[in-house]
Design a protein around this motif. Structure first.
Motif, PDB file in Angstrom:
ATOM      1  N   ARG A 135     -34.077 -36.649  39.254  1.00  0.00           N
ATOM      2  CA  ARG A 135     -36.045 -36.892  39.859  1.00  0.00           C
ATOM      3  C   ARG A 135     -36.564 -36.391  37.792  1.00  0.00           C
ATOM      4  O   ARG A 135     -35.297 -35.210  37.313  1.00  0.00           O
ATOM      5  N   ASP A 136     -37.136 -36.624  37.848  1.00  0.00           N
ATOM      6  CA  ASP A 136     -38.100 -36.280  36.136  1.00  0.00           C
ATOM      7  C   ASP A 136     -36.628 -36.093  34.816  1.00  0.00           C
ATOM      8  O   ASP A 136     -36.704 -35.316  34.402  1.00  0.00           O
ATOM      9  N   GLY A 137     -36.201 -37.430  35.016  1.00  0.00           N
ATOM     10  CA  GLY A 137     -34.728 -37.088  34.554  1.00  0.00           C
ATOM     11  C   GLY A 137     -33.792 -36.626  34.234  1.00  0.00           C
ATOM     12  O   GLY A 137     -33.084 -36.934  33.133  1.00  0.00           O
ATOM     13  N   GLN A 138     -33.407 -35.829  35.271  1.00  0.00           N
ATOM     14  CA  GLN A 138     -31.929 -35.398  35.512  1.00  0.00           C
ATOM     15  C   GLN A 138     -32.012 -35.502  37.259  1.00  0.00           C
ATOM     16  O   GLN A 138     -32.718 -35.741  37.705  1.00  0.00           O
ATOM     17  N   PHE A 139     -30.732 -34.962  37.578  1.00  0.00           N
ATOM     18  CA  PHE A 139     -30.120 -34.927  38.213  1.00  0.00           C
ATOM     19  C   PHE A 139     -30.689 -33.018  38.922  1.00  0.00           C
ATOM     20  O   PHE A 139     -31.030 -32.738  38.164  1.00  0.00           O
ATOM     21  N   VAL A 140     -30.675 -33.498  40.222  1.00  0.00           N
ATOM     22  CA  VAL A 140     -31.419 -32.421  40.920  1.00  0.00           C
ATOM     23  C   VAL A 140     -30.210 -31.291  40.719  1.00  0.00           C
ATOM     24  O   VAL A 140     -30.423 -29.896  41.791  1.00  0.00           O
ATOM     25  N   GLY A 141     -29.136 -31.724  40.840  1.00  0.00           N
ATOM     26  CA  GLY A 141     -27.794 -30.575  40.896  1.00  0.00           C
ATOM     27  C   GLY A 141     -26.797 -30.996  40.661  1.00  0.00           C
ATOM     28  O   GLY A 141     -26.535 -32.321  39.675  1.00  0.00           O
ATOM     29  N   LEU A 142     -25.542 -30.642  40.230  1.00  0.00           N
ATOM     30  CA  LEU A 142     -24.883 -30.897  39.332  1.00  0.00           C
ATOM     31  C   LEU A 142     -23.758 -32.099  39.971  1.00  0.00           C
ATOM     32  O   LEU A 142     -23.460 -32.049  41.456  1.00  0.00           O
ATOM     33  N   PRO A 143     -23.088 -33.258  39.633  1.00  0.00           N
ATOM     34  CA  PRO A 143     -23.362 -34.438  40.241  1.00  0.00           C
ATOM     35  C   PRO A 143     -21.541 -34.213  39.432  1.00  0.00           C
ATOM     36  O   PRO A 143     -21.552 -34.569  38.165  1.00  0.00           O
ATOM     37  N   LEU A 144     -20.688 -34.730  39.987  1.00  0.00           N
ATOM     38  CA  LEU A 144     -19.068 -34.804  40.071  1.00  0.00           C
ATOM     39  C   LEU A 144     -18.108 -35.909  40.594  1.00  0.00           C
ATOM     40  O   LEU A 144     -19.056 -36.454  41.315  1.00  0.00           O
ATOM     41  N   ASP A 145     -17.153 -36.839  39.444  1.00  0.00           N
ATOM     42  CA  ASP A 145     -16.863 -37.532  39.974  1.00  0.00           C
ATOM     43  C   ASP A 145     -15.828 -37.632  39.953  1.00  0.00           C
ATOM     44  O   ASP A 145     -14.985 -37.929  38.569  1.00  0.00           O
ATOM     45  N   GLU A 146     -14.291 -37.136  40.642  1.00  0.00           N
ATOM     46  CA  GLU A 146     -13.080 -36.977  40.825  1.00  0.00           C
ATOM     47  C   GLU A 146     -12.052 -38.096  40.822  1.00  0.00           C
ATOM     48  O   GLU A 146     -11.059 -38.177  40.511  1.00  0.00           O
ATOM     49  N   ASP A 147     -13.149 -39.522  41.045  1.00  0.00           N
ATOM     50  CA  ASP A 147     -12.698 -40.465  40.719  1.00  0.00           C
ATOM     51  C   ASP A 147     -12.178 -40.501  39.146  1.00  0.00           C
ATOM     52  O   ASP A 147     -11.266 -41.565  39.116  1.00  0.00           O
ATOM     53  N   ASN A 148     -12.976 -40.658  38.954  1.00  0.00           N
ATOM     54  CA  ASN A 148     -13.127 -41.453  37.134  1.00  0.00           C
ATOM     55  C   ASN A 148     -13.229 -40.477  36.403  1.00  0.00           C
ATOM     56  O   ASN A 148     -12.714 -40.535  34.899  1.00  0.00           O
ATOM     57  N   ASP A 149     -14.252 -38.921  36.834  1.00  0.00           N
ATOM     58  CA  ASP A 149     -14.147 -37.562  35.038  1.00  0.00           C
ATOM     59  C   ASP A 149     -13.590 -36.840  35.818  1.00  0.00           C
ATOM     60  O   ASP A 149     -14.327 -35.722  35.384  1.00  0.00           O
ATOM     61  N   SER A 150     -12.719 -36.857  35.861  1.00  0.00           N
ATOM     62  CA  SER A 150     -11.563 -35.438  36.635  1.00  0.00           C
ATOM     63  C   SER A 150     -11.934 -34.569  35.910  1.00  0.00           C
ATOM     64  O   SER A 150     -11.501 -33.026  35.985  1.00  0.00           O
ATOM     65  N   ASP A 151     -11.657 -34.951  34.738  1.00  0.00           N
ATOM     66  CA  ASP A 151     -10.529 -34.559  32.923  1.00  0.00           C
ATOM     67  C   ASP A 151     -12.273 -33.861  33.172  1.00  0.00           C
ATOM     68  O   ASP A 151     -11.712 -32.433  31.779  1.00  0.00           O
ATOM     69  N   LYS A 152     -13.355 -33.262  33.238  1.00  0.00           N
ATOM     70  CA  LYS A 152     -14.365 -32.821  33.177  1.00  0.00           C
ATOM     71  C   LYS A 152     -14.841 -31.779  33.988  1.00  0.00           C
ATOM     72  O   LYS A 152     -16.822 -31.478  33.001  1.00  0.00           O
ATOM     73  N   THR A 153     -14.600 -32.077  35.317  1.00  0.00           N
ATOM     74  CA  THR A 153     -14.700 -30.957  36.449  1.00  0.00           C
ATOM     75  C   THR A 153     -14.937 -29.558  35.780  1.00  0.00           C
ATOM     76  O   THR A 153     -15.487 -29.446  35.917  1.00  0.00           O
ATOM     77  N   GLU A 154     -13.795 -29.341  35.632  1.00  0.00           N
ATOM     78  CA  GLU A 154     -13.695 -27.743  35.009  1.00  0.00           C
ATOM     79  C   GLU A 154     -14.781 -27.610  34.216  1.00  0.00           C
ATOM     80  O   GLU A 154     -15.596 -26.654  34.439  1.00  0.00           O
ATOM     81  N   GLU A 155     -15.262 -27.962  33.051  1.00  0.00           N
ATOM     82  CA  GLU A 155     -15.960 -27.670  32.601  1.00  0.00           C
ATOM     83  C   GLU A 155     -17.918 -28.014  32.810  1.00  0.00           C
ATOM     84  O   GLU A 155     -18.366 -27.033  32.804  1.00  0.00           O
TER      85      GLU A 155
END
Length: 168
Positions: A135-155
């Motif tokens: 919405r308005d160019g931002q995610f309404v909350g925190l999106p996480l992708d454990e299948d493809n970007d799990s290395d970015k989850t903690e950060e």
């Protein structure tokens, strides 16, 4: 943060795992962790000042089953003067057209209930095609992708927690 509840729904265990990571990082706060499938009545939630909601997107853009069952009750809550943050899991490679749509459903329900939503996240660090959670160019909350970007989850979690702690 006042008295806060972290409510999650999880089918495969990934969202539960992330919910526990978030709860651990907020262990210095008055936080209760609850699986949405265990909520008997929405009245149980009246005692909380703030809410953190976590949901995976199931299949092709569907809200996770337990959240889908609870959604009508969530919409009836009076969340006026309540702060709510949302996080969600999705698979941007397999479902790029519906990435984290589940948090879009939660967002609509809590806004209808009068909540003040905090913790929006810019979209520029994500690769996906479309999402009802934007919405308005931002995610309404925190999106996480454990299948493809799990290395970015903690950060991503750490950055988001700092943001919501400042807003709660």
């Amino acid at each position: 943060m006042g008295k806060t509840v972290l409510i999650y729904g999880s089918t495969t265990g990934n969202t539960e795992s992330v919910a526990k990571q978030i709860a651990k990082k907020l262990s210095d706060k008055d936080l209760t962790l609850i699986d949405v499938s265990r909520i008997k009545s929405p009245d149980e939630l009246d005692k909380y000042d703030g809410y953190i909601l976590g949901a995976p997107t199931a299949g092709y853009g569907d809200l996770q089953e337990d959240w889908n069952d609870f959604l009508p009750q969530l919409q009836k809550l009076n969340l006026a003067d309540k702060k709510v943050a949302i996080f969600g899991l999705g698979d941007a490679a397999a479902y790029p057209e519906t990435f984290v749509d589940g948090i879009g459903f939660l967002y609509d329900a809590i806004v209808q209930a009068g909540a003040s939503v905090v913790g929006q996240v810019p979209t520029d660090d994500y690769e996906y095609d479309d999402s009802t959670a934007v919405r308005d160019g931002q995610f309404v909350g925190l999106p996480l992708d454990e299948d493809n970007d799990s290395d970015k989850t903690e950060e991503r979690i750490n950055s988001w927690i700092e943001k919501i702690k400042a807003e709660f």
